[in-house]
Design a protein around this motif. Structure first.
Motif, mmCIF file in Angstrom:
data_model
loop_
_atom_site.group_PDB
_atom_site.id
_atom_site.type_symbol
_atom_site.label_atom_id
_atom_site.label_comp_id
_atom_site.label_asym_id
_atom_site.label_seq_id
_atom_site.Cartn_x
_atom_site.Cartn_y
_atom_site.Cartn_z
ATOM 1 N N UNK A 196 0.817 -1.055 -0.110
ATOM 2 C CA UNK A 196 0.077 -0.029 0.045
ATOM 3 C C UNK A 196 0.729 1.229 0.188
ATOM 4 N N UNK A 197 2.077 0.964 0.624
ATOM 5 C CA UNK A 197 3.044 2.249 0.759
ATOM 6 C C UNK A 197 3.701 2.474 -0.743
ATOM 7 N N UNK A 198 3.551 1.523 -1.676
ATOM 8 C CA UNK A 198 4.280 1.803 -3.114
ATOM 9 C C UNK A 198 5.526 0.999 -3.399
ATOM 10 N N UNK A 199 5.455 -0.217 -2.525
ATOM 11 C CA UNK A 199 6.656 -1.136 -2.979
ATOM 12 C C UNK A 199 6.460 -1.927 -4.170
ATOM 13 N N UNK A 200 7.149 -1.907 -5.168
ATOM 14 C CA UNK A 200 6.912 -2.636 -6.473
ATOM 15 C C UNK A 200 7.827 -3.708 -6.327
ATOM 16 N N UNK A 201 7.167 -4.658 -7.313
ATOM 17 C CA UNK A 201 8.133 -5.968 -7.458
ATOM 18 C C UNK A 201 9.664 -5.894 -7.772
ATOM 19 N N UNK A 202 10.526 -6.301 -7.219
ATOM 20 C CA UNK A 202 11.928 -6.341 -7.206
ATOM 21 C C UNK A 202 12.382 -5.067 -6.559
ATOM 22 N N UNK A 203 11.528 -4.361 -5.847
ATOM 23 C CA UNK A 203 12.174 -3.192 -5.075
ATOM 24 C C UNK A 203 13.127 -3.571 -3.903
ATOM 25 N N UNK A 204 14.333 -3.101 -3.782
ATOM 26 C CA UNK A 204 15.229 -3.481 -2.535
ATOM 27 C C UNK A 204 14.849 -2.907 -1.392
ATOM 28 N N UNK A 205 14.953 -3.539 -0.324
ATOM 29 C CA UNK A 205 14.567 -3.051 1.055
ATOM 30 C C UNK A 205 15.633 -3.490 1.999
ATOM 31 N N UNK A 206 16.154 -2.574 2.822
ATOM 32 C CA UNK A 206 17.095 -3.041 3.887
ATOM 33 C C UNK A 206 16.516 -3.582 5.113
ATOM 34 N N UNK A 207 16.920 -4.819 5.695
ATOM 35 C CA UNK A 207 16.543 -5.230 6.665
ATOM 36 C C UNK A 207 17.726 -5.073 7.795
ATOM 37 N N UNK A 208 17.508 -4.365 8.850
ATOM 38 C CA UNK A 208 18.529 -3.891 9.726
ATOM 39 C C UNK A 208 18.090 -4.132 11.220
#
Length: 422
Positions: free
Chosen positions: A61-73
């Motif tokens: 819903x916030x706009x994350x698209x297929x293949x978008x990278x997101x950091x997990x920290x």
């Protein structure tokens, strides 16, 4: 006690699964089974999957698209697991940002990976990361906001051939942006490890921070088997994480295991201890004779496996079982034979493929065979008549750290002191 079923075991012709779908399948069949035991804190498969679905809905819903990278920290493995599953369900790519020194810190990692957001804890939040949102998963405000988002009907959006992780290079001289690893590679690696070792553990124990290469390898080995990831002791135990019994396995780096063995007092009895794991798996770099000798003095009934993973420390190129007699070799240990589907080559100075018993740089070609799936290790070695790889040296950085020199030795015998350093 019944062993957990393997959610990754599929009938011939069955539809391929992704990592998050394998986890969700276990959550449906065994909702109360513990997924992560972190000291006294734990999450069941159902709890984890439910939280991850809510977070994934908010990300989409916030706009994350297929293949978008997101950091997990994240600070602990529980929050890190929820974050990773959410990113995968949303069709994104998890970017590794372990709590180890990274040149430029988290802001540099965010820029290098072009991440859309950072999923973190309050203790790992970095105010220097600007331009992208940061969500602290241990902040109640975050979950109150997430609860207001309706469930996303398109979940999960992951695909088996899609990238699951971007493992950033820790080499300050590296010019690439890290290595992409898809869902199928993690699942194949976990299945091959189970077949090699012959252990279907109910518990996989680690002593690594979240998102570190060894932790990721152990995590997906556990979850592909429907097992529990055990990340911290309930009480102080100098032998942790090597307690758990015959239905458990431990995954460590060779350096971490060497430190653990050096701190282990005395010698345990020659018979198998009830708290020893069925197997210890060392992943990352090569192992030494000293590790083998000390292991079999302290845990003679526990199998010892070594997986050589030179590029990112997670996906093994070679593997071998080590035995007590290996500690008495007059020369340093090799790193075993190739792990399918990796194709290994030893290249000479001009890039030519070298024959057996000649030393060259170790290069791996992945399943796709494409140019981007060719990985130079920086290690040099030669094939033995037994079809195992014998390391002879590795690249050394320049004194100013600006580049790399040639190998310690090339196409010549290695001095014993050099081999011992390996």
């Amino acid at each position: 006690m019944r062993r957990p079923t393997d959610p990754a075991a599929r009938e011939p012709g069955a539809t391929a699964l992704t990592l998050d779908q394998i986890f969700e399948a276990t959550a449906r069949r065994h909702p109360t089974r513990i997924a992560v035991q972190d000291g006294w804190n734990q999450l069941t498969y159902a709890q984890t999957d439910r939280q991850a679905t809510r977070l994934a809905s908010a990300l989409v819903r916030g706009g994350v698209q297929l293949g978008d990278p997101l950091i997990v920290h994240c600070e602990n493995h529980r929050h890190a697991l929820v974050a990773q599953l959410a990113v995968l369900k949303a069709g994104g790519v998890c970017v590794s940002a372990p709590r180890t020194p990274y040149r430029g810190g988290l802001p540099a990692a965010a820029r290098k990976s072009a991440s859309r957001a950072v999923l973190c804890s309050r203790s790992t939040y970095d105010e220097e990361v600007r331009g992208i949102p940061s969500l602290a998963l241990d902040d109640p405000v975050t979950w109150r906001k997430i609860a207001s988002a309706p469930p996303e009907p398109t979940l999960p959006r992951s695909a088996p051939e899609g990238a699951a992780y971007l493992l950033l290079s820790g080499d300050p001289t590296a010019t690439d942006h890290g290595r992409l690893i898809d869902h199928r590679s993690w699942i194949r690696s976990a299945a091959d490890r189970s077949r090699r070792i012959g252990v279907a553990p109910q518990t996989v124990a680690i002593a690594e921070p979240p998102m570190s290469p060894a932790a990721l390898a152990a995590m997906w080995w556990a979850f592909s088997r429907g097992a529990t990831l055990h990340t911290a002791p309930w009480q102080d135990d100098e032998r942790w994480p090597l307690t758990g019994g015959p239905d458990s396995a431990a995954v460590l780096t060779p350096d971490a295991y060497a430190r653990h063995l050096a701190e282990t007092p005395g010698v345990l009895p020659s018979r198998r201890s009830a708290v020893d794991p069925a197997a210890v798996v060392l992943i990352g770099g090569p192992s030494s004779r000293h590790i083998v000798a000390r292991h079999f003095r302290t845990r003679p009934g526990t199998r010892l496996w070594a997986e050589f993973a030179p590029v990112d420390g997670s996906m093994p190129w070679t593997a071998q079982e080590l035995f007590a007699c290996d500690a008495n070799r007059p020369y340093a240990l090799g790193v075993g034979g190739p792990v399918p589907p990796m194709l290994l080559r030893l290249l000479g100075p001009a890039g030519e493929t070298l024959p057996r018993e000649r030393s060259g740089e170790l290069v791996a070609i992945g399943p796709s065979g494409l140019l981007e799936d060719v990985h130079r290790s920086g290690w040099y070695g030669c094939w033995t008549p037994e079809n195992t790889l014998d390391l002879t040296g590795r690249r050394r950085p320049y004194a100013d750290g600006a580049g790399v020199r040639g190998p310690i030795r090339h196409d010549s015998p290695v001095h014993p002191t050099e081999r011992e350093a390996i």
